[in-house]
Design an enzyme around this catalytic site. Structure first.
Site, PDB file in Angstrom:
ATOM      1  N   ASN A  80     147.381  48.440 116.162  1.00 57.18           N
ATOM      2  CA  ASN A  80     148.651  48.539 115.455  1.00 57.18           C
ATOM      3  C   ASN A  80     149.866  48.330 116.356  1.00 57.18           C
ATOM      4  O   ASN A  80     150.909  47.879 115.900  1.00 57.18           O
ATOM      5  CB  ASN A  80     148.753  49.923 114.791  1.00 57.18           C
ATOM      6  CG  ASN A  80     150.136  50.209 114.264  1.00 57.18           C
ATOM      7  OD1 ASN A  80     150.572  49.618 113.278  1.00 57.18           O
ATOM      8  ND2 ASN A  80     150.842  51.112 114.920  1.00 57.18           N
ATOM      9  N   TYR A 159     158.342  36.528 116.958  1.00 54.56           N
ATOM     10  CA  TYR A 159     157.572  37.509 116.191  1.00 54.56           C
ATOM     11  C   TYR A 159     156.651  36.808 115.203  1.00 54.56           C
ATOM     12  O   TYR A 159     155.465  37.135 115.105  1.00 54.56           O
ATOM     13  CB  TYR A 159     158.518  38.454 115.456  1.00 54.56           C
ATOM     14  CG  TYR A 159     157.794  39.525 114.673  1.00 54.56           C
ATOM     15  CD1 TYR A 159     157.253  40.636 115.317  1.00 54.56           C
ATOM     16  CD2 TYR A 159     157.621  39.415 113.302  1.00 54.56           C
ATOM     17  CE1 TYR A 159     156.570  41.602 114.609  1.00 54.56           C
ATOM     18  CE2 TYR A 159     156.941  40.382 112.579  1.00 54.56           C
ATOM     19  CZ  TYR A 159     156.420  41.480 113.242  1.00 54.56           C
ATOM     20  OH  TYR A 159     155.739  42.437 112.529  1.00 54.56           O
ATOM     21  N   LYS A 163     152.485  36.759 115.153  1.00 57.07           N
ATOM     22  CA  LYS A 163     151.677  37.277 114.050  1.00 57.07           C
ATOM     23  C   LYS A 163     150.749  36.202 113.464  1.00 57.07           C
ATOM     24  O   LYS A 163     149.640  36.518 113.007  1.00 57.07           O
ATOM     25  CB  LYS A 163     152.573  37.872 112.971  1.00 57.07           C
ATOM     26  CG  LYS A 163     153.239  39.183 113.417  1.00 57.07           C
ATOM     27  CD  LYS A 163     152.211  40.232 113.833  1.00 57.07           C
ATOM     28  CE  LYS A 163     152.833  41.559 114.181  1.00 57.07           C
ATOM     29  NZ  LYS A 163     151.849  42.589 114.564  1.00 57.07           N
TER      30      LYS A 163
END
Length: 234
Positions: A80, A159, A163
């Site tokens: 996470n 970012y 991802k």
């Protein structure tokens, strides 16, 4: 008893996932880089704190040794921990920014997953060993090109690219490790520190996919990315 380790769990999605999985009967090991915050969060939840800095090899190996000594095995690993990119225009981003974001969001998953594989292979809980990687719809080509989706309104090159890499890393590890179920969760636009709490979902809604992947039966499969509503277009 299902033993679950969550990185970056002293706040936000990790903390809420820990709370919900403890409620579901898991023995949760709460991972965090900051020892004081991590211990405080673990004490609040009734979890056991394990210090880990996912960007540091020695810290990851120490966390493995800690869990090996105390629990002896691991059933669920939830990757996470992650960071947002610097909040500057795209043309002001530098190579060092990219290296930092990819190290925290992508390389860390490889680092942590590989280090914890021996403990996952000792998993004894029903459903076998599971890895849940927290990805994002921000890394989806389909969603970031859909004008009806909030993902298409945000510009965050590092970012989003990180991802997208997390999701591909997930599908590749699912193929490479047939004895481990490896899936990715898209929390959706959830109010957390990463977005200045501007998200439209609660952290409980944002952890629905994480909790589903951590608790579902083995027949649910591997190599998938889901959000709280089901499979994510990628």
């Amino acid at each position: 008893m299902t033993i679950t380790f969550i990185t970056g769990a002293n706040k936000g999605l990790g903390y809420e996932a820990a709370r919900r999985l403890i409620e579901a009967g898991h023995t949760v090991l709460l991972g965090a880089r900051d020892a004081d915050r991590g211990r405080a969060a673990a004490d609040e939840l009734g979890a056991r704190f394990v210090r880990i800095d996912v960007t540091d090899d020695a810290s990851v190996e120490a966390a493995v040794a800690d869990i090996a000594a105390h629990e002896g095995s691991l059933d669920v690993l939830i990757n996470n921990a992650g960071v947002m990119q610097p909040l500057v225009p795209a043309e002001q981003l530098r190579g060092a920014d990219a290296l930092a974001v990819f190290d925290a969001n992508v390389v860390s998953i490889l680092r942590v997953t590989n280090a914890f594989l021996p403990l996952l292979r000792r998993a004894a809980a029903p459903g076998g060993p599971r890895i849940v990687n927290v990805s994002s719809g921000m890394g989806s080509l389909a969603l970031t090109h859909d004008p009806e989706r909030v993902e298409s309104q945000i510009v965050a090159p590092l970012y989003t690219a990180s991802k997208a890499a997390v999701t591909m890393l997930t599908t590749q590890y699912a193929k490479a490790l047939p004895e481990v179920r490896v899936n990715a969760a898209d929390p959706g636009y959830t109010a957390t520190d990463l977005n200045g709490n501007r998200g439209t979902q609660t952290v409980t809604e944002g952890t629905d996919a994480i909790v589903t992947l951590a608790t579902e039966p083995a027949a649910a499969g591997t190599g998938r990315i889901i959000d709280r509503f089901g499979p994510v277009r990628w």
